[in-house]
Design a protein around this motif. Structure first.
Motif, mmCIF file in Angstrom:
data_model
loop_
_atom_site.group_PDB
_atom_site.id
_atom_site.type_symbol
_atom_site.label_atom_id
_atom_site.label_comp_id
_atom_site.label_asym_id
_atom_site.label_seq_id
_atom_site.Cartn_x
_atom_site.Cartn_y
_atom_site.Cartn_z
ATOM 1 N N UNK A 53 0.831 -1.200 0.000
ATOM 2 C CA UNK A 53 0.000 0.000 0.000
ATOM 3 C C UNK A 53 0.866 1.252 0.000
ATOM 4 N N UNK A 54 1.901 1.245 0.839
ATOM 5 C CA UNK A 54 2.772 2.416 0.945
ATOM 6 C C UNK A 54 3.483 2.702 -0.374
ATOM 7 N N UNK A 55 3.941 1.655 -1.049
ATOM 8 C CA UNK A 55 4.633 1.855 -2.321
ATOM 9 C C UNK A 55 3.681 2.419 -3.372
ATOM 10 N N UNK A 56 2.456 1.926 -3.390
ATOM 11 C CA UNK A 56 1.478 2.431 -4.353
ATOM 12 C C UNK A 56 1.145 3.892 -4.073
ATOM 13 N N UNK A 57 1.075 4.248 -2.794
ATOM 14 C CA UNK A 57 0.689 5.605 -2.417
ATOM 15 C C UNK A 57 1.807 6.619 -2.624
ATOM 16 N N UNK A 58 3.046 6.173 -2.634
ATOM 17 C CA UNK A 58 4.187 7.085 -2.759
ATOM 18 C C UNK A 58 4.095 7.913 -4.045
ATOM 19 N N UNK A 59 4.150 9.219 -3.881
ATOM 20 C CA UNK A 59 4.109 10.120 -5.025
ATOM 21 C C UNK A 59 2.729 10.351 -5.607
ATOM 22 N N UNK A 60 1.707 9.789 -4.994
ATOM 23 C CA UNK A 60 0.352 9.932 -5.531
ATOM 24 C C UNK A 60 -0.323 11.193 -5.006
ATOM 25 N N UNK A 61 -1.189 11.750 -5.835
ATOM 26 C CA UNK A 61 -2.021 12.878 -5.411
ATOM 27 C C UNK A 61 -3.321 12.386 -4.782
ATOM 28 N N UNK A 62 -3.757 11.214 -5.210
ATOM 29 C CA UNK A 62 -5.014 10.643 -4.752
ATOM 30 C C UNK A 62 -4.856 9.138 -4.606
ATOM 31 N N UNK A 63 -5.321 8.603 -3.489
ATOM 32 C CA UNK A 63 -5.318 7.156 -3.268
ATOM 33 C C UNK A 63 -6.764 6.704 -3.142
ATOM 34 N N UNK A 64 -7.150 5.735 -3.956
ATOM 35 C CA UNK A 64 -8.485 5.155 -3.904
ATOM 36 C C UNK A 64 -8.407 3.802 -3.206
ATOM 37 N N UNK A 65 -9.064 3.672 -2.076
ATOM 38 C CA UNK A 65 -9.119 2.408 -1.356
ATOM 39 C C UNK A 65 -10.394 1.693 -1.773
ATOM 40 N N UNK A 66 -10.229 0.610 -2.553
ATOM 41 C CA UNK A 66 -11.376 -0.101 -3.127
ATOM 42 C C UNK A 66 -11.228 -1.582 -2.794
ATOM 43 N N UNK A 67 -11.174 -1.909 -1.513
ATOM 44 C CA UNK A 67 -10.991 -3.311 -1.119
ATOM 45 C C UNK A 67 -12.222 -3.833 -0.379
ATOM 46 N N UNK A 68 -12.308 -3.638 0.911
ATOM 47 C CA UNK A 68 -13.482 -4.048 1.674
ATOM 48 C C UNK A 68 -13.487 -3.279 2.982
ATOM 49 N N UNK A 69 -14.644 -3.224 3.628
ATOM 50 C CA UNK A 69 -14.739 -2.516 4.897
ATOM 51 C C UNK A 69 -13.804 -3.136 5.935
ATOM 52 N N UNK A 70 -13.672 -4.461 5.906
ATOM 53 C CA UNK A 70 -12.823 -5.129 6.902
ATOM 54 C C UNK A 70 -11.350 -4.810 6.699
ATOM 55 N N UNK A 71 -10.959 -4.439 5.476
ATOM 56 C CA UNK A 71 -9.560 -4.127 5.186
ATOM 57 C C UNK A 71 -9.281 -2.631 5.164
ATOM 58 N N UNK A 72 -10.323 -1.814 5.296
ATOM 59 C CA UNK A 72 -10.178 -0.373 5.068
ATOM 60 C C UNK A 72 -9.189 0.284 6.021
ATOM 61 N N UNK A 73 -9.267 -0.026 7.311
ATOM 62 C CA UNK A 73 -8.372 0.615 8.264
ATOM 63 C C UNK A 73 -6.928 0.153 8.072
ATOM 64 N N UNK A 74 -6.757 -1.144 7.852
ATOM 65 C CA UNK A 74 -5.399 -1.649 7.611
ATOM 66 C C UNK A 74 -4.790 -0.991 6.385
ATOM 67 N N UNK A 75 -5.576 -0.886 5.314
ATOM 68 C CA UNK A 75 -5.057 -0.283 4.087
ATOM 69 C C UNK A 75 -4.642 1.161 4.327
ATOM 70 N N UNK A 76 -5.449 1.900 5.074
ATOM 71 C CA UNK A 76 -5.122 3.298 5.354
ATOM 72 C C UNK A 76 -3.859 3.411 6.188
ATOM 73 N N UNK A 77 -3.784 2.655 7.268
ATOM 74 C CA UNK A 77 -2.600 2.758 8.136
ATOM 75 C C UNK A 77 -1.343 2.336 7.376
#
Length: 271
Positions: A53-77
């Motif tokens: 997740x961190x590598x994908x977010x690096x240098x991005x202007x916008x991050x779209x989290x499109x996984x599941x509610x159960x994974x949402x917090x983990x993906x954000x952190x």
């Protein structure tokens, strides 16, 4: 809410299942540089695959989290480790308003704007044109980045959780209606008259309008006692047909509560 336009935004998509994959493909087709991450799915053509997740977010202007509610917090952190202040995190998962507010607080603590996005229709066949409701401090920025790409975005003036609330209120109605149709048709199939009931349901839906809604609500309150008995009889019949009466018994229980004045969902019910 800020609505500063970002020219040629760099976008990360976390979660490359059905919805995420289609949205990512539409972004690529629109000429956007897209980085993606999914621990179980390879990046589609045109999307730069990453290892976290961190590598994908690096240098991005916008991050779209499109996984599941159960994974949402983990993906954000996990994604925060690769984000810089000024990046926008958008959570597109179907989750409770409380979870969306919580995610917004986590993002805010790291000086990251947050957008609560609700997809209001199925993504296949629509992609970026799927109707979206968005709220939160980053709602305006989200719209300003995606609308030029022909995304269908409606901004709600309110905090994170408001968009999720609107979607789930609609879900109570629409998914509940679908469940009632499925149960009724299963019973009709068992009784040998499925075609007849399909026609009845189709005619009711075809002719429904604002007066139908008013009739449904007022009638449920006014005739709650009689309809409680009617739905008990319906539940008994479904049991005889070996169809679990899940919706029928739920309807019976709601009508029972209405008959005792325990539900006040309609503000204009006649006495």
């Amino acid at each position: 809410m800020s609505s500063t336009t970002v020219q040629d935004p760099r976008i990360a998509v976390l979660g490359l299942g059905e919805a995420g994959r289609i949205i990512a493909a539409d972004l690529v087709a629109a000429g956007v540089h897209v980085r993606g991450y999914d621990p179980r799915v390879a990046a589609p053509p045109g999307v730069v695959g990453t290892g976290s997740e961190a590598e994908a977010a690096t240098g991005s202007d916008l991050v779209l989290s499109v996984n599941s509610a159960s994974d949402a917090e983990h993906a954000l952190r996990a994604g925060l480790a690769g984000m810089s202040p000024g990046c926008l995190w958008a959570d597109l998962n179907t989750a409770s308003p409380a979870l969306k507010r919580h995610l917004g607080e986590i993002a805010g603590a790291s000086r990251i704007d947050f957008a609560d996005v609700s997809l209001m229709a199925t993504v296949p066949g629509r992609g970026l044109r799927t109707p979206m409701l968005v709220s939160g401090v980053g709602a305006g920025r989200y719209a300003s980045m995606l609308r030029p790409l022909r995304a269908n975005v409606d901004v709600l003036d309110g905090p994170a959780g408001l968009a999720a609330e609107r979607k789930l209120l609609r879900s109570v109605f629409y998914k509940g209606l679908a469940a009632a149709v499925v149960e009724a048709l299963a019973a009709a199939r068992a009784a040998g008259c499925e075609d007849w009931l399909r026609q009845v349901i189709a005619e009711e839906l075809t002719h429904a309008d604002a007066t139908t809604l008013d009739r449904l609500v007022r009638g449920s309150h006014r005739h709650a006692v009689r309809r409680t008995g009617e739905m008990q009889a319906a539940a008994d019949m479904l049991g005889d047909l070996d169809v679990p009466p899940l919706i029928a018994t739920a309807s019976r229980d709601l009508l029972h509560r209405l008959s005792h004045g325990e539900e006040r969902g309609e503000r204009h019910v006649a006495p």
